[in-house]
Each structure stands twice: as C-alpha cells, then as structure tokens.
Design a protein around this motif. Sequence first.
Motif, PDB file in Angstrom:
ATOM      1  N   VAL A 174       3.794   3.664  -7.964  1.00  0.00           N
ATOM      2  CA  VAL A 174       3.175   2.336  -7.926  1.00  0.00           C
ATOM      3  C   VAL A 174       1.829   2.435  -8.641  1.00  0.00           C
ATOM      4  N   ASN A 175       1.540   1.450  -9.499  1.00  0.00           N
ATOM      5  CA  ASN A 175       0.233   1.342 -10.150  1.00  0.00           C
ATOM      6  C   ASN A 175      -0.617   0.377  -9.346  1.00  0.00           C
ATOM      7  N   PHE A 176      -1.878   0.691  -9.198  1.00  0.00           N
ATOM      8  CA  PHE A 176      -2.772  -0.142  -8.402  1.00  0.00           C
ATOM      9  C   PHE A 176      -3.396  -1.261  -9.229  1.00  0.00           C
ATOM     10  N   ASP A 177      -3.443  -2.433  -8.640  1.00  0.00           N
ATOM     11  CA  ASP A 177      -4.275  -3.530  -9.108  1.00  0.00           C
ATOM     12  C   ASP A 177      -5.440  -3.581  -8.131  1.00  0.00           C
ATOM     13  N   PHE A 178      -6.573  -3.046  -8.526  1.00  0.00           N
ATOM     14  CA  PHE A 178      -7.710  -2.943  -7.617  1.00  0.00           C
ATOM     15  C   PHE A 178      -8.399  -4.288  -7.436  1.00  0.00           C
TER      16      PHE A 178
ATOM     17  N   LYS B 264      -8.497   2.543 -13.016  1.00  0.00           N
ATOM     18  CA  LYS B 264      -7.037   2.559 -13.014  1.00  0.00           C
ATOM     19  C   LYS B 264      -6.588   3.561 -11.974  1.00  0.00           C
ATOM     20  N   GLY B 265      -5.444   3.297 -11.351  1.00  0.00           N
ATOM     21  CA  GLY B 265      -4.943   4.243 -10.370  1.00  0.00           C
ATOM     22  C   GLY B 265      -3.447   4.106 -10.189  1.00  0.00           C
ATOM     23  N   ARG B 266      -2.861   5.174  -9.689  1.00  0.00           N
ATOM     24  CA  ARG B 266      -1.440   5.157  -9.376  1.00  0.00           C
ATOM     25  C   ARG B 266      -1.180   6.085  -8.211  1.00  0.00           C
TER      26      ARG B 266
ATOM     27  N   GLY C  99      -7.011  -0.870  -3.444  1.00  0.00           N
ATOM     28  CA  GLY C  99      -5.687  -0.959  -4.054  1.00  0.00           C
ATOM     29  C   GLY C  99      -4.641  -0.878  -2.955  1.00  0.00           C
ATOM     30  N   GLU C 100      -3.766  -1.864  -2.874  1.00  0.00           N
ATOM     31  CA  GLU C 100      -2.760  -1.912  -1.814  1.00  0.00           C
ATOM     32  C   GLU C 100      -1.437  -1.314  -2.276  1.00  0.00           C
ATOM     33  N   PHE C 101      -0.718  -0.713  -1.328  1.00  0.00           N
ATOM     34  CA  PHE C 101       0.621  -0.190  -1.592  1.00  0.00           C
ATOM     35  C   PHE C 101       1.353  -0.050  -0.264  1.00  0.00           C
ATOM     36  N   LYS C 102       2.673   0.006  -0.323  1.00  0.00           N
ATOM     37  CA  LYS C 102       3.493   0.174   0.874  1.00  0.00           C
ATOM     38  C   LYS C 102       3.929   1.630   0.974  1.00  0.00           C
ATOM     39  N   PHE C 103       4.109   2.089   2.219  1.00  0.00           N
ATOM     40  CA  PHE C 103       4.575   3.449   2.463  1.00  0.00           C
ATOM     41  C   PHE C 103       5.296   3.497   3.788  1.00  0.00           C
ATOM     42  N   ILE C 104       6.028   4.592   4.006  1.00  0.00           N
ATOM     43  CA  ILE C 104       6.707   4.785   5.279  1.00  0.00           C
ATOM     44  C   ILE C 104       5.927   5.807   6.101  1.00  0.00           C
ATOM     45  N   ASN C 105       6.138   5.787   7.417  1.00  0.00           N
ATOM     46  CA  ASN C 105       5.395   6.667   8.312  1.00  0.00           C
ATOM     47  C   ASN C 105       5.642   8.143   7.964  1.00  0.00           C
TER      48      ASN C 105
END
Length: 69
Positions: free
Chosen positions: A15-19, A4-6, A32-38
Amino acid sequence: MALKGRSWDLTQSQVNFDFIEVREGPALYYIGEFKFINREWRFFEINFSPEGTEETFSLEFKRQMYIND
C-alpha cells in the motif's frame, strides 16, 4: 516537505500512503492510513525531503501490528 511512503506485508501486498498533514499549534504531524490484520508484520519505507533542501532522506523499519479490542 515532500513525503512519500509505502508499507507491505510478508506476502508482498503493498500500500502507498497518501499522507494527511495535521497542525496542532506548533506541532506538525503527517498521518498515513492503512488496513492490517491482528499480529501482522508490516514493513515501512518513508522518503522525505525537508523544506529548503533537495536532499532526500529514507527511513525503513518493520513492526508487528496489533488491533486493540
């Protein structure tokens, strides 16, 4: 492995990760994918229990994220 991860930013947006498990020959990866800004600071918490044990381990860290243009 149970995994599990966040992740969250400085504003506490979480955001919680779906690995996704990836196997390449003898190597095993969990992505685990997620969006972020620079240049955003992100905080991470990963909890995992390796196969064959009931013990849960935790990993916490923070990183400044960059977008490579």
